[in-house]
Design a protein around this motif. Structure first.
Motif, PDB file in Angstrom:
ATOM      1  N   TYR A  52      -0.751  -7.379  -6.380  1.00 52.71           N
ATOM      2  CA  TYR A  52       0.093  -6.230  -6.703  1.00 52.71           C
ATOM      3  C   TYR A  52      -0.358  -5.002  -5.919  1.00 52.71           C
ATOM      4  N   ALA A  53      -1.647  -4.756  -5.878  1.00 53.47           N
ATOM      5  CA  ALA A  53      -2.163  -3.580  -5.180  1.00 53.47           C
ATOM      6  C   ALA A  53      -1.925  -3.673  -3.676  1.00 53.47           C
ATOM      7  N   ARG A  54      -2.036  -4.847  -3.116  1.00 47.00           N
ATOM      8  CA  ARG A  54      -1.847  -5.016  -1.670  1.00 47.00           C
ATOM      9  C   ARG A  54      -0.379  -4.963  -1.265  1.00 47.00           C
ATOM     10  N   GLY A  55       0.539  -5.036  -2.214  1.00 45.53           N
ATOM     11  CA  GLY A  55       1.960  -5.137  -1.894  1.00 45.53           C
ATOM     12  C   GLY A  55       2.672  -3.832  -1.603  1.00 45.53           C
ATOM     13  N   TRP A  56       2.016  -2.685  -1.742  1.00 47.86           N
ATOM     14  CA  TRP A  56       2.699  -1.409  -1.530  1.00 47.86           C
ATOM     15  C   TRP A  56       3.003  -1.202  -0.063  1.00 47.86           C
ATOM     16  N   ARG A  57       4.264  -0.798   0.224  1.00 51.67           N
ATOM     17  CA  ARG A  57       4.731  -0.596   1.591  1.00 51.67           C
ATOM     18  C   ARG A  57       5.594   0.674   1.674  1.00 51.67           C
ATOM     19  N   VAL A  58       5.722   1.177   2.891  1.00 52.44           N
ATOM     20  CA  VAL A  58       6.644   2.277   3.195  1.00 52.44           C
ATOM     21  C   VAL A  58       7.713   1.724   4.110  1.00 52.44           C
ATOM     22  N   LYS A  59       8.964   2.031   3.783  1.00 57.57           N
ATOM     23  CA  LYS A  59      10.084   1.577   4.608  1.00 57.57           C
ATOM     24  C   LYS A  59      10.974   2.778   4.891  1.00 57.57           C
ATOM     25  N   LYS A  60      11.381   2.935   6.134  1.00 60.32           N
ATOM     26  CA  LYS A  60      12.261   4.033   6.499  1.00 60.32           C
ATOM     27  C   LYS A  60      13.705   3.580   6.311  1.00 60.32           C
ATOM     28  N   ARG A  72       5.259  -7.845  -5.457  1.00 57.16           N
ATOM     29  CA  ARG A  72       5.466  -7.984  -6.904  1.00 57.16           C
ATOM     30  C   ARG A  72       6.316  -6.831  -7.435  1.00 57.16           C
ATOM     31  N   GLY A  73       7.475  -6.625  -6.870  1.00 58.68           N
ATOM     32  CA  GLY A  73       8.335  -5.505  -7.237  1.00 58.68           C
ATOM     33  C   GLY A  73       8.773  -5.507  -8.685  1.00 58.68           C
ATOM     34  N   SER A  74       9.018  -6.672  -9.267  1.00 57.29           N
ATOM     35  CA  SER A  74       9.471  -6.734 -10.653  1.00 57.29           C
ATOM     36  C   SER A  74       8.362  -6.336 -11.623  1.00 57.29           C
ATOM     37  N   LEU A  75       7.122  -6.483 -11.214  1.00 57.16           N
ATOM     38  CA  LEU A  75       5.995  -6.119 -12.071  1.00 57.16           C
ATOM     39  C   LEU A  75       5.888  -4.611 -12.251  1.00 57.16           C
ATOM     40  N   THR A  76       6.348  -3.853 -11.281  1.00 60.85           N
ATOM     41  CA  THR A  76       6.273  -2.395 -11.344  1.00 60.85           C
ATOM     42  C   THR A  76       6.988  -1.875 -12.580  1.00 60.85           C
TER      43      THR A  76
END
Length: 89
Positions: A52-60, A72-76
């Motif tokens: 979960y911690a490693r999954g954070w991303r920035v998208k333009k 793990r977007g659904s876990l948020t």
């Protein structure tokens, strides 16, 4: 071309240059803030397995910087809002 027309053209040219510089500065600031936010999220996210911690991303997207969890977007939602129980609560 009169001197008034030349002055108006120079002012318009200067404003266009200034606008472009401000837009570039805003893009750099948005990118920097988004990267810092992702770094903070990675550091403060729960780390049972670390996925979960490693999954954070920035998208333009267009002109916006969108921060999301790719793995793990659904876990948020569950971590922020909690779980629904059978008997309520």
């Amino acid at each position: 071309m009169s001197s008034v027309d030349m002055l108006a053209a120079e002012i318009a040219k200067a404003l266009q240059t200034y606008t472009k510089e401000v837009e570039e500065g805003m893009e750099q600031a948005k990118t920097k803030v988004a990267k810092e936010s992702v770094k903070t999220l990675k550091a403060t996210s729960p780390k049972n397995t670390g996925k979960y911690a490693r999954g954070w991303r920035v998208k333009k997207v267009g002109t916006a910087q969108v921060i999301h969890n790719a793995t793990r977007g659904s876990l948020t939602h569950l971590l922020e809002k909690g779980h629904a129980k059978v008997n309520g609560g």
